[in-house]
Design an enzyme around this catalytic site. Structure first.
Site, PDB file in Angstrom:
ATOM      1  N   HIS A  10       0.829  -1.207   0.000  1.00  0.00           N
ATOM      2  CA  HIS A  10       0.000   0.000   0.000  1.00  0.00           C
ATOM      3  C   HIS A  10       0.866   1.261   0.000  1.00  0.00           C
ATOM      4  O   HIS A  10       0.549   2.254   0.652  1.00  0.00           O
ATOM      5  CB  HIS A  10      -0.972   0.005   1.186  1.00  0.00           C
ATOM      6  CG  HIS A  10      -2.106  -0.952   0.985  1.00  0.00           C
ATOM      7  ND1 HIS A  10      -3.150  -0.687   0.132  1.00  0.00           N
ATOM      8  CD2 HIS A  10      -2.336  -2.178   1.493  1.00  0.00           C
ATOM      9  CE1 HIS A  10      -3.992  -1.713   0.134  1.00  0.00           C
ATOM     10  NE2 HIS A  10      -3.515  -2.635   0.952  1.00  0.00           N
TER      11      HIS A  10
ATOM     12  N   SER B 129     -12.404 -18.348 -21.549  1.00  0.00           N
ATOM     13  CA  SER B 129     -11.504 -18.621 -20.423  1.00  0.00           C
ATOM     14  C   SER B 129     -11.724 -20.059 -19.968  1.00  0.00           C
ATOM     15  O   SER B 129     -12.868 -20.497 -19.822  1.00  0.00           O
ATOM     16  CB  SER B 129     -11.809 -17.648 -19.280  1.00  0.00           C
ATOM     17  OG  SER B 129     -11.480 -18.233 -18.045  1.00  0.00           O
TER      18      SER B 129
ATOM     19  N   SER C  31      -3.924 -11.692 -10.600  1.00  0.00           N
ATOM     20  CA  SER C  31      -4.334 -12.444 -11.791  1.00  0.00           C
ATOM     21  C   SER C  31      -4.902 -11.512 -12.864  1.00  0.00           C
ATOM     22  O   SER C  31      -4.739 -11.774 -14.061  1.00  0.00           O
ATOM     23  CB  SER C  31      -5.356 -13.531 -11.426  1.00  0.00           C
ATOM     24  OG  SER C  31      -6.459 -12.963 -10.776  1.00  0.00           O
TER      25      SER C  31
ATOM     26  N   ASP D 100       1.554  -4.099  -9.785  1.00  0.00           N
ATOM     27  CA  ASP D 100       1.208  -5.420 -10.329  1.00  0.00           C
ATOM     28  C   ASP D 100       1.583  -5.553 -11.805  1.00  0.00           C
ATOM     29  O   ASP D 100       2.284  -6.493 -12.176  1.00  0.00           O
ATOM     30  CB  ASP D 100      -0.284  -5.719 -10.114  1.00  0.00           C
ATOM     31  CG  ASP D 100      -0.652  -5.715  -8.643  1.00  0.00           C
ATOM     32  OD1 ASP D 100       0.253  -5.607  -7.801  1.00  0.00           O
ATOM     33  OD2 ASP D 100      -1.847  -5.819  -8.328  1.00  0.00           O
TER      34      ASP D 100
HETATM   35  C1  GLA Z   1      -3.216  -4.183  -5.092  1.00  0.00           C
HETATM   36  C2  GLA Z   1      -2.932  -3.065  -6.097  1.00  0.00           C
HETATM   37  C3  GLA Z   1      -1.468  -2.649  -6.036  1.00  0.00           C
HETATM   38  C4  GLA Z   1      -1.021  -2.332  -4.601  1.00  0.00           C
HETATM   39  C5  GLA Z   1      -1.446  -3.458  -3.657  1.00  0.00           C
HETATM   40  C6  GLA Z   1      -1.181  -3.116  -2.208  1.00  0.00           C
HETATM   41  O1  GLA Z   1      -2.542  -5.342  -5.471  1.00  0.00           O
HETATM   42  O2  GLA Z   1      -3.253  -3.481  -7.402  1.00  0.00           O
HETATM   43  O3  GLA Z   1      -1.264  -1.541  -6.881  1.00  0.00           O
HETATM   44  O4  GLA Z   1      -1.529  -1.104  -4.183  1.00  0.00           O
HETATM   45  O5  GLA Z   1      -2.821  -3.788  -3.793  1.00  0.00           O
HETATM   46  O6  GLA Z   1       0.171  -2.935  -1.990  1.00  0.00           O
END
Ligand code: GLA
Length: 381
Positions: free
Chosen positions: A34, A67, A127, A172
Site C-alpha cells: 500500500h 476462459s 491475476s 502489479d
Molecule cells: C493491489 C494493487 C497494487 C497495490 C497493492 C497493495 O494489489 O493493485 O497496486 O496497491 O494492492 O500494496
C-alpha cells in the site's frame, strides 16, 4: 499445462492454431505494501503460477474470448464498444485491445482468443494484471506492432483502473511485465526505476492462502487511497512519498488518529522497503524477518487492511520450521500471506503452518512455493 497442451486446447476450440501466445506470471509482494498509491517503494517477485493468453486473427467483425476457468464471453467489437460494457473479465481484454490501438496507432484485427490461468483468482496474486499484460503483449503482436514493456504495464494499469473501478497502483502490471527469474524487483513507483535483487537459492517463497475471499477490498482500497491523499494535503506534500515518519508524528494532532495511522504506515513502510533491499543484498535473514513482521503489524494496526485469518496465517507461518519471515501480501481483507522459507524445509513448513492456521481459525488454508520467475514472454507458434 505446457505450451503444447495450451495451444492444443486452443485448436480444439477454434479449429486452428493460435498465431500468438503470451505467458504471464502472477506476482507476490515481499514488502512495500500500500505504498504504490503514494508513489513509494515496492518489492514484488513474479511467481511460477502463470496464465496463457492465445489469439489468432478472425474474419468475423467481432472478437471472441474463452476462459478455461470462467467460460465464454459474449462476442464484442472493441473498436466500437466501451470496454466497460463488455461483461465480466473479458472487458479487460477488450480494454487492452483498444489500448494497443491508442498507444501504438495500430489497432489489432478482430480476433479469437483463449485464456488458461493457473494463478489463483482472488488471492491477491494479481491475476487480472497478468490477464491485461498477457493480452496486451499478444494483441500488439497480432496488430503487427510492439509496445515496450513499461508502456504496456502502464496501459494495463489504466485498463484495470477503469474497468475494475479500483484505483490501483503500478506495482502489479510492472512486476508482471518486467520481472526476472531468480530476483525480486525493488521498484520506485515514482521514477519507475527498477533494481533487481537476487533471492538466495537456499530460500523459497511460500504463498499461504487463507481461503478467505477479499470481499471488502475494492471499496476499502479506494477509501485508504483517498485518506492517504488527504493526509498528504494536511502535511503540505504532493504525496506521502515526500513525508517522513517524524513529520507524521509532529502533525498527528492536525491529522487526527485515522489519517495519522495511514500516513505512519506509508512512511514507515517506505523505510522498511529500502531496509529490506539492504538486508537482502547482505543476506541478513534476521533483518528480513523483523521487517516483514513490522510490515504486517503496521498493515494490521495503522493501515487496517488485515483480518483475523491473515493475522492467524502470518502467525502460524512464523512459528513453522524454516520460516525466515512472514506477512500479509497484496491489498488485504483476505487473500494470502507471503513467507520466506528455507527451501530444504519447505515440506515441514507447509504441514506445520497449515496445522497452526487450522487450529487458530477452524479453516483450511492452502500453501504453495515458488522461486522468483520471469516476467511475461511471447511465444510465437
Ligand atoms: C493491489 C494493487 C497494487 C497495490 C497493492 C497493495 O494489489 O493493485 O497496486 O496497491 O494492492 O500494496
Amino acid at each position: 499445462m505446457n505450451y503444447d497442451e495450451a495451444t492444443g486446447w486452443f485448436e480444439q476450440i477454434y479449429g486452428r492454431a493460435p498465431e500468438v501466445v503470451a505467458c504471464a506470471p502472477g506476482r507476490v509482494n515481499l514488502i512495500g505494501e500500500h505504498t504504490d498509491t503514494s508513489e513509494g517503494f515496492v518489492f514484488p517477485a513474479a511467481i511460477e503460477r502463470r496464465l496463457w493468453f492465445m489469439a489468432a486473427r478472425s474474419s468475423a467483425s467481432t472478437s471472441r474470448v474463452v476462459s478455461r476457468e470462467l467460460g465464454e464471453a459474449e462476442p464484442f467489437d472493441f473498436m466500437t464498444a466501451d470496454p466497460r460494457s463488455v461483461a465480466g473479465w473479458a472487458g479487460l481484454v477488450a480494454g487492452m485491445a483498444r489500448a494497443i490501438g491508442i498507444e501504438t496507432g495500430y489497432a489489432p484485427p478482430a480476433f479469437d482468443a483463449a485464456v488458461a490461468s493457473f494463478i489463483p483468482i482472488g488471492a491477491g496474486l494479481a491475476s487480472s494484471a497478468a490477464l491485461c499484460v498477457g493480452a496486451g503483449l499478444a494483441l500488439a503482436r497480432l496488430a503487427g506492432t510492439e509496445l515496450e514493456p513499461m508502456r504496456l504495464a502502464l496501459s494495463a494499469q489504466r485498463v484495470e483502473n477503469e474497468f475494475l473501478g479500483v484505483a490501483c497502483g503500478v506495482m502489479d502490471p510492472i512486476s508482471c511485465a518486467l520481472s526476472r527469474e531468480g530476483s525480486a524487483m525493488f521498484l520506485d513507483t515514482r521514477s519507475l526505476e527498477i533494481r533487481y535483487a537476487a533471492i538466495p537459492d537456499s530460500l523459497t517463497i511460500a504463498i499461504c492462502d487463507t481461503g478467505v475471499p477479499r470481499s471488502l477490498a475494492k471499496s476499502a482500497y479506494n477509501q485508504r487511497r483517498a485518506e492517504c491523499e488527504r493526509a498528504a494535503a494536511v502535511l503540505g506534500v504532493p504525496t506521502l512519498r515526500d513525508a517522513r515518519p517524524e513529520d507524521v508524528d509532529r502533525s498527528s494532532a492536525r491529522l487526527g488518529s485515522v489519517l495519522t495511522g495511514r500516513a505512519r504506515h506509508v512512511t514507515t513502510e517506505n523505510d522498511r522497503c529500502r531496509a529490506f533491499l539492504n538486508a537482502l543484498e547482505h543476506c541478513d535473514l534476521g533483518s528480513l524477518g523483523a521487517l516483514m513482521r513490522a510490515s504486517h503489524e503496521s498493515l494490521r494496526d495503522a493501515y487496517e487492511v488485515s483480518c483475523p485469518e491473515l493475522d492467524a496465517m502470518a502467525e502460524a507461518a512464523r512459528a513453522a520450521p524454516g520460516c525466515e519471515g512472514a506477512r500479509m501480501t497484496g491489498a488485504g481483507f483476505g487473500g494470502a500471506c507471503v513467507a520466506l522459507v528455507d527451501q530444504s524445509r519447505f515440506a515441514s513448513f507447509e504441514a506445520a503452518a497449515l496445522e497452526g492456521y487450522s487450529r487458530a481459525t477452524g479453516r483450511e488454508g492452502t500453501i504453495f512455493e515458488s522461486r522468483p520467475s520471469d516476467g511475461t514472454n511471447l511465444l510465437i507458434h
